[in-house]
Write an enzyme that holds these catalytic residues in place. Structure first.
Site: not given
Ligand SMILES: [Zn+2]
Length: 340
Positions: A157, A192, A194, A281
């Site tokens: 990110h 991942d 996200h 995750d």
């Molecule tokens: Zn994540």
């Protein structure tokens, strides 16, 4: 297989985390790495300390003003003789064309959200997380076929000039730029939970880096403002960004359907090296999960990505269900070892 980690990375101990209208207990905590290292031990992978490659590899990816902020922020914050908290975190999130005057203005600009507080040891930890990625890249440059960077804090990110989503330095991009001298054509697969908007933004207009992300639909889910299918790159990079969002609450098979689509594109692209930004995750009981990947699913994931006939660099991203991290690490790397 080579693996790298430095205990300095665990000096980053976030105390606060603002998300969806609430202060929450931080999820990205030092205990995570202990569980991951146990999983590596279970598959007999020795973990080495990274070499200090210095700042140049980090400077290739990030804005200089942003790096100066990260390095100095906590020190300068603590110099203010007032009632400010122990961590650098602004209550203002804004980009301004005006000069940045004062540490609070810099924080407002360089920290994109409420999930990337800067404590006393955060810079040191992020620096060594990046060195771990650079050392894992170095192993591939030296002829290894697989290497694993146990990066913490994570990186996908982190943008050119902003922290966010528990991330400060974009470890995968830092590794990619180091790899490029021997492996000019790079594919990054980001499974991942996200969307890795930091990686997407860094490579959005380039055709020498294919970025494919499989993630929970970003509608009302971090990072909220990116990760939709119609974001495909721009200019020379058009088509070289592929987003495969998963509807929230999907069964495991939806993840694997997207993974097969991703692998087809990677085979057509024919990269010199594959970087996998691994997030645990997506595990069914993870507090961030919007899809239900099982323990065995991580074995299947590794066997699938390991099927490519190029060197593979695995960079650790998320994964917050502590008790499952050891087993999921073991499953992933035993799967990778089985096919390589
Ligand atoms: Zn994540």
């Amino acid at each position: 297989m080579k693996a790298f980690f430095d205990p300095t990375q665990d000096g980053h101990i976030p105390r606060s985390y603002l998300s969806r209208g609430q202060m929450r207990t931080p999820l990205e905590i030092p205990e995570r790495t202990g569980y991951i290292l146990k999983g590596l031990d279970a598959v007999d992978v020795a973990v080495e300390r990274p070499t200090d490659h210095g700042m140049r590899g980090i400077n290739r990816v990030h804005d200089f003003g942003y790096l100066r902020f990260l390095e100095s922020a906590h020190r300068r914050w603590k110099e203010i003789p007032d009632d400010w908290g122990d961590e650098v975190m602004s209550n203002v999130f804004v980009r301004s064309p005006n000069p940045l005057r004062g540490i609070l203005a810099e924080s407002a600009c360089y920290q994109a959200d409420g999930s990337c507080p800067i404590g006393e040891k955060t810079w040191e930890a992020a620096y060594w997380s990046a060195q771990t990625a650079l050392s894992a890249a170095d192993a591939l440059l030296g002829g290894a076929r697989e290497s694993y960077a146990v990066c913490r804090p994570p990186g996908h990110h982190a943008r050119f000039d902003a922290a966010g989503g528990f991330c400060y330095l974009n470890n995968a991009a830092i590794a990619a730029e180091a790899l490029r001298e021997r492996f000019p054509r790079i594919a990054i697969l980001d499974p991942d939970m996200h969307h890795g908007q930091g990686i997407q933004e860094l490579y959005y207009d380039r055709d020498d880096t294919l970025y494919i992300s499989i993630h929970g639909d970003s509608t009302n889910f971090y990072p909220v403002v990116s990760g939709h299918e119609d974001e495909r790159g721009k200019g020379a990079g058009y088509g070289y960004t592929i987003n495969l969002p998963i509807p929230h609450g999907s069964p495991e098979q939806v993840f694997f359907d997207h993974l097969h689509t991703a692998m087809d594109s990677i085979r057509v692209y024919e990269p010199d090296v594959l970087i996998v930004t691994l997030g645990f995750d997506i595990y069914e009981h993870d507090p961030q999960a919007k899809v239900a990947v099982t323990h065995e699913g991580f074995n299947r994931l590794a066997r699938t990505v390991g099927g490519v006939d190029v060197p593979v660099l695995v960079v650790q991203e998320g994964g917050y269900h502590l008790e499952s991290l050891t087993e999921n690490t073991r499953q992933f790397f035993s799967g990778l070892q089985a096919v390589r």
